[in-house]
Design a protein around this motif. Structure first.
Motif, PDB file in Angstrom:
ATOM      1  N   ARG A 258      15.776 -64.349  10.847  1.00  0.00           N
ATOM      2  CA  ARG A 258      17.108 -64.950  10.825  1.00  0.00           C
ATOM      3  C   ARG A 258      17.656 -64.981   9.405  1.00  0.00           C
ATOM      4  N   LYS A 259      16.775 -65.233   8.422  1.00  0.00           N
ATOM      5  CA  LYS A 259      17.194 -65.240   7.022  1.00  0.00           C
ATOM      6  C   LYS A 259      17.642 -63.843   6.602  1.00  0.00           C
ATOM      7  N   ASP A 260      16.887 -62.833   7.046  1.00  0.00           N
ATOM      8  CA  ASP A 260      17.271 -61.452   6.738  1.00  0.00           C
ATOM      9  C   ASP A 260      18.654 -61.138   7.297  1.00  0.00           C
ATOM     10  N   THR A 261      18.861 -61.550   8.545  1.00  0.00           N
ATOM     11  CA  THR A 261      20.149 -61.302   9.191  1.00  0.00           C
ATOM     12  C   THR A 261      21.291 -61.966   8.432  1.00  0.00           C
ATOM     13  N   GLY A 262      21.034 -63.175   7.926  1.00  0.00           N
ATOM     14  CA  GLY A 262      22.050 -63.875   7.134  1.00  0.00           C
ATOM     15  C   GLY A 262      22.389 -63.135   5.854  1.00  0.00           C
ATOM     16  N   ASN A 263      21.349 -62.584   5.206  1.00  0.00           N
ATOM     17  CA  ASN A 263      21.579 -61.820   3.982  1.00  0.00           C
ATOM     18  C   ASN A 263      22.351 -60.530   4.265  1.00  0.00           C
ATOM     19  N   ILE A 264      22.030 -59.909   5.385  1.00  0.00           N
ATOM     20  CA  ILE A 264      22.742 -58.686   5.765  1.00  0.00           C
ATOM     21  C   ILE A 264      24.210 -58.998   6.025  1.00  0.00           C
TER      22      ILE A 264
ATOM     23  N   MET B  61      22.942 -46.747   0.006  1.00  0.00           N
ATOM     24  CA  MET B  61      23.343 -47.599  -1.111  1.00  0.00           C
ATOM     25  C   MET B  61      23.398 -49.068  -0.694  1.00  0.00           C
ATOM     26  N   ILE B  62      23.949 -49.344   0.490  1.00  0.00           N
ATOM     27  CA  ILE B  62      24.035 -50.721   0.968  1.00  0.00           C
ATOM     28  C   ILE B  62      22.649 -51.296   1.200  1.00  0.00           C
ATOM     29  N   ALA B  63      21.776 -50.506   1.805  1.00  0.00           N
ATOM     30  CA  ALA B  63      20.405 -50.981   2.042  1.00  0.00           C
ATOM     31  C   ALA B  63      19.703 -51.289   0.735  1.00  0.00           C
ATOM     32  N   SER B  64      20.040 -50.537  -0.322  1.00  0.00           N
ATOM     33  CA  SER B  64      19.397 -50.775  -1.620  1.00  0.00           C
ATOM     34  C   SER B  64      19.821 -52.102  -2.234  1.00  0.00           C
ATOM     35  N   GLN B  65      20.948 -52.664  -1.756  1.00  0.00           N
ATOM     36  CA  GLN B  65      21.404 -53.956  -2.253  1.00  0.00           C
ATOM     37  C   GLN B  65      20.536 -55.094  -1.693  1.00  0.00           C
ATOM     38  N   LEU B  66      19.702 -54.774  -0.688  1.00  0.00           N
ATOM     39  CA  LEU B  66      18.821 -55.752  -0.048  1.00  0.00           C
ATOM     40  C   LEU B  66      17.376 -55.408  -0.370  1.00  0.00           C
ATOM     41  N   SER B  67      16.571 -56.418  -0.581  1.00  0.00           N
ATOM     42  CA  SER B  67      15.174 -56.195  -0.944  1.00  0.00           C
ATOM     43  C   SER B  67      14.322 -55.736   0.236  1.00  0.00           C
ATOM     44  N   PHE B  68      14.895 -55.773   1.444  1.00  0.00           N
ATOM     45  CA  PHE B  68      14.124 -55.411   2.635  1.00  0.00           C
ATOM     46  C   PHE B  68      14.782 -54.244   3.373  1.00  0.00           C
ATOM     47  N   GLY B  69      15.409 -53.351   2.621  1.00  0.00           N
ATOM     48  CA  GLY B  69      16.111 -52.231   3.233  1.00  0.00           C
ATOM     49  C   GLY B  69      15.216 -51.329   4.062  1.00  0.00           C
TER      50      GLY B  69
ATOM     51  N   ALA C 191      13.451 -48.130  14.064  1.00  0.00           N
ATOM     52  CA  ALA C 191      14.176 -47.655  12.880  1.00  0.00           C
ATOM     53  C   ALA C 191      14.188 -48.711  11.793  1.00  0.00           C
ATOM     54  N   THR C 192      14.215 -48.262  10.556  1.00  0.00           N
ATOM     55  CA  THR C 192      14.384 -49.187   9.438  1.00  0.00           C
ATOM     56  C   THR C 192      15.843 -49.593   9.354  1.00  0.00           C
ATOM     57  N   LEU C 193      16.098 -50.653   8.597  1.00  0.00           N
ATOM     58  CA  LEU C 193      17.484 -51.092   8.431  1.00  0.00           C
ATOM     59  C   LEU C 193      18.325 -49.968   7.845  1.00  0.00           C
ATOM     60  N   SER C 194      17.779 -49.255   6.859  1.00  0.00           N
ATOM     61  CA  SER C 194      18.511 -48.157   6.232  1.00  0.00           C
ATOM     62  C   SER C 194      18.855 -47.086   7.251  1.00  0.00           C
ATOM     63  N   GLN C 195      17.919 -46.751   8.121  1.00  0.00           N
ATOM     64  CA  GLN C 195      18.167 -45.744   9.154  1.00  0.00           C
ATOM     65  C   GLN C 195      19.194 -46.235  10.166  1.00  0.00           C
ATOM     66  N   GLY C 196      19.092 -47.518  10.518  1.00  0.00           N
ATOM     67  CA  GLY C 196      20.043 -48.075  11.467  1.00  0.00           C
ATOM     68  C   GLY C 196      21.463 -48.088  10.922  1.00  0.00           C
TER      69      GLY C 196
END
Length: 322
Positions: free
Chosen positions: A239-245, A222-230, A205-210
């Motif tokens: 790990r960097k992605d997780t920190g941003n999330i 909407m929340i996923a859209s706040q991240l460049s890797f939604g 699943a993508t982050l948005s789907q999850g």
């Protein structure tokens, strides 16, 4: 005043009139019947005490001479030894709210703490306002906090103009213009544990789907859209992605441009400075026989009946001596 007339005293008064109540979150007490029943309780108590209620009566100038107050009204002057000001604050002007209490207070030498809307929705402009408008009507549980004051774990409601709901109304009493607010979208939860669970349950699943399995779907998008890797797969998150999330989900910070103002504010913050009043009787320290009670005083409570309790308590304190 609050110590001398407690919530249980008012609950006893309700029981005397056959009214029941229940408790919600944060100790908030709600009447089981409509508000009209509480109004009738107060009217019945007024009648039993021999009081008189005059409606459709404009209040004009207040004078004091020869040991008496003289209040000029559209129905003629009223003379009294004591005068209790219980005219409220500036909230809901369409219901007749005015600054009369502050005018009288200044007349008799009282300082006024600057007033502002409290327990009021917050507004935004630009991209944030568009994002919130896109999910108008969605409500999610959060832990909300302004720069100062306590945090509140309640629901936030997204609107066409910004944010509302219990959590936002609560922090609005502490919010100052130009200051950010912070939302924890997963109160009490750990982001790493949540992502690990999603990775195990939905590895492709993508982050948005999850996120849609954790939050309402429109909110998750909407929340996923706040991240460049939604659209990134959960299993591929670094790990960097997780920190941003985590930064978004646990400490989402943004700055409102203002509030909905007096028309929707439930109470008024600020008002007659308490330093000029007796905390036991609410009597003026500048003018004997003059009392200020309720919302016109610089006392602001939380959502859920606390401001009503201040009205009852300050009124009971004044009534013992006025």
């Amino acid at each position: 005043a609050l110590a001398r007339y407690t919530p249980w005293d008012f609950c006893d008064l309700m029981a005397k009139h056959g009214l029941t109540w229940h408790e919600k979150t944060l100790g908030q007490l709600f009447c089981d019947t409509k508000s009209r029943a509480v109004i009738q309780l107060l009217l019945d108590e007024l009648e039993q005490a021999g009081g008189e209620l005059r409606l459709q009566t404009d209040i004009g100038e207040v004078r004091h001479h020869d040991g008496y107050f003289e209040t000029l009204t559209s129905e003629g002057p009223i003379r009294s030894v004591s005068l209790v000001i219980a005219t409220g604050g500036l909230s809901f002007p369409r219901m007749g709210a005015t600054g009369l209490a502050y005018k009288i207070a200044r007349q008799f030498g009282h300082a006024i703490v600057p007033t502002r809307p409290a327990l009021v929705p917050l507004t935004f402009t630009g991209q944030l306002q568009e994002s919130f408008a896109g999910i108008s009507g969605v409500s999610v549980p959060v832990e909300a906090r302004a720069e100062r004051g306590p945090s509140f774990v309640e629901n936030v409601l997204f609107t066409h103009r910004g944010l509302s709901g219990p959590a936002v109304l609560q922090i609005s009493s502490y919010w100052k213009e130009t200051e950010p607010v912070r939302l924890d979208l997963l109160p009490g939860a750990d982001v790493n544990e949540m992502l690990a669970a999603l990775r195990g349950a939905q590895p492709k699943a993508t982050l948005s789907q999850g996120l849609a399995s954790v939050f309402p779907s429109r909110f998750a998008t909407m929340i996923a859209s706040q991240l460049s890797f939604g659209d990134k797969r959960i299993a591929e998150l670094s790990r960097k992605d997780t920190g941003n999330i985590a930064q978004i989900l646990k400490a989402w910070r943004f700055t409102p441009v203002g509030t909905e103002g007096w028309r929707t504010a439930e109470v008024t913050a600020g008002g007659v400075d308490t330093n000029g009043l007796s905390s036991r009787t609410m009597e003026s320290k500048h003018q004997p026989g003059l009392y200020f009670i309720g919302e016109c005083v610089d006392v602001t409570g939380w959502l859920g009946g606390y401001n009503f309790q201040w009205a009852w308590a300050s009124a009971a304190a004044a009534a013992e001596t006025a």
